[in-house]
Design a protein around this motif. Structure first.
Motif, PDB file in Angstrom:
ATOM      1  N   TRP A   1       3.019  37.006  28.897  1.00 19.32           N
ATOM      2  CA  TRP A   1       4.146  37.270  29.781  1.00 19.32           C
ATOM      3  C   TRP A   1       4.774  35.994  30.312  1.00 19.32           C
TER       4      TRP A   1
ATOM      5  N   ASN B   1       6.979  35.145  27.472  1.00 19.69           N
ATOM      6  CA  ASN B   1       8.035  36.128  27.319  1.00 19.69           C
ATOM      7  C   ASN B   1       9.075  36.032  28.429  1.00 19.69           C
TER       8      ASN B   1
ATOM      9  N   TRP C   1      12.757  35.482  27.033  1.00 18.89           N
ATOM     10  CA  TRP C   1      13.635  36.653  27.095  1.00 18.89           C
ATOM     11  C   TRP C   1      15.076  36.285  27.427  1.00 18.89           C
TER      12      TRP C   1
ATOM     13  N   VAL D   1      11.550  44.435  20.810  1.00 14.27           N
ATOM     14  CA  VAL D   1      11.075  43.803  22.041  1.00 14.27           C
ATOM     15  C   VAL D   1      11.945  44.156  23.239  1.00 14.27           C
ATOM     16  N   ASP D   2      12.979  44.972  23.054  1.00 12.68           N
ATOM     17  CA  ASP D   2      13.843  45.302  24.181  1.00 12.68           C
ATOM     18  C   ASP D   2      13.401  46.560  24.918  1.00 12.68           C
ATOM     19  N   THR D   3      12.253  47.124  24.538  1.00 15.25           N
ATOM     20  CA  THR D   3      11.615  48.183  25.309  1.00 15.25           C
ATOM     21  C   THR D   3      10.129  47.882  25.421  1.00 15.25           C
ATOM     22  N   VAL D   4       9.492  48.426  26.450  1.00 16.65           N
ATOM     23  CA  VAL D   4       8.046  48.280  26.644  1.00 16.65           C
ATOM     24  C   VAL D   4       7.465  49.662  26.894  1.00 16.65           C
TER      25      VAL D   4
ATOM     26  N   ARG E   1      13.218  46.736  28.563  1.00 19.24           N
ATOM     27  CA  ARG E   1      12.663  45.428  28.905  1.00 19.24           C
ATOM     28  C   ARG E   1      13.529  44.682  29.918  1.00 19.24           C
TER      29      ARG E   1
ATOM     30  N   GLN F   1      12.664  41.877  33.724  1.00 16.63           N
ATOM     31  CA  GLN F   1      12.852  40.446  33.925  1.00 16.63           C
ATOM     32  C   GLN F   1      12.976  40.109  35.404  1.00 16.63           C
TER      33      GLN F   1
ATOM     34  N   PRO G   1       5.216  45.324  24.998  1.00 20.77           N
ATOM     35  CA  PRO G   1       6.473  45.479  24.255  1.00 20.77           C
ATOM     36  C   PRO G   1       6.277  46.373  23.030  1.00 20.77           C
TER      37      PRO G   1
END
Length: 272
Positions: A60, A63, A67, A118-121, A132, A136, A183
């Motif tokens: 993280w 990330n 991101w 990677v735009d959802t978790v 995601r 942030q 992710p």
């Protein structure tokens, strides 16, 4: 290139498999060099992420920094050409090994995200899925020192900040059950979901041929598409700036810019 375009125009339905080379012109780096050799520090594996809190802190931290770039990356000429080719009907389906979502942002409709996004978790406990981007804000507010960092961007949206002490990094938990958020990408050491593989294999069965764009095919998840196409006696066109694992079984290989070759295909008259 002209030989490849003649072949591409001789068939009406191509399955396209894309790799990191497609997103390279958007500034997203690749894992491997032109010879297919690993050129980055190893990412956090699935087993490490699930089983080790310190590994999640490392992930993280990377990330959080990466991101910011990944979310601002824009589709390039290769992505846009594939949108146009889909609209003409010659691309029946697009399977991507990339996790950046740039094909969909460009406008491609029929896309199989082989390695996820990677735009959802999602929570590995209760399966709650979240976007995601809002995460942030939480990461930056709970880790202000890490939020100030900048690092070299990695292909999966991480950044190279491994030389730092991650022990104070606060990692997000599931707001529903307190479980581990991960992710929705297939990490190294994990497997592509069986149904996703089956869907992709069916698309290969329905297509007239296979076009590989921007992938060294070192990973078996991509190489098997070439094995499927070869077994089905279908043509294989490889467009890649460097050698690939499947060069020996390809019908035609083209070395060069993915965007240039795809734009050339899009702009060529049928029967070029």
């Amino acid at each position: 290139m002209q030989t490849a375009i003649r072949l591409l125009n001789s068939q009406s339905r191509w399955l396209v498999l894309t790799g990191a080379g497609v997103s390279a012109e958007s500034g997203v780096p690749t894992y491997r060099n032109r010879r297919g050799e690993w050129q980055r520090k190893p990412p956090v594996t699935h087993q490490e992420f699930v089983g080790n809190h310190q590994a999640r802190q490392r992930f993280w931290a990377r990330n959080l920094v990466g991101w910011r770039f990944m979310s601002n990356a824009q589709p390039n000429a290769a992505h846009n050409a594939l949108v146009g080719l889909e609209k003409t009907g010659v691309v029946s389906c697009l399977v991507t090994q990339n996790v950046d979502g740039l094909h969909q942002r460009a406008g491609s409709q029929k896309v199989i995200d082989l390695h996820g996004r990677v735009d959802t978790v999602s929570c590995i406990g209760c399966n709650l899925r979240l976007p995601r981007a809002p995460l942030q804000t939480w990461l930056e507010s709970n880790n202000p020192d890490f939020a100030k960092l900048a690092g070299a961007i990695a292909p999966d949206g991480d950044a190279d900040v491994d030389n730092l002490d991650h022990s104070a990094m606060q990692v997000p938990d599931c707001e529903n059950c307190g479980g581990i958020l991960k992710p929705d990408a297939v990490f190294f050491g994990d497997s592509v979901p069986a149904q996703r593989v089956a869907d992709a294999e069916q698309q290969m069965q329905d297509a007239d041929g296979l076009v590989v764009v921007g992938s060294s095919l070192v990973a078996f998840s991509g190489y098997r598409f070439c094995l499927w196409a070869s077994k089905q006696n279908k043509p294989i066109v490889i467009i890649n700036d460097g050698s690939t694992r499947a060069d020996e079984i390809a019908t035609v290989t083209v070395a060069g810019s993915c965007g240039d070759v795809l734009q050339g295909w899009l702009q060529s008259p049928s029967g070029f």
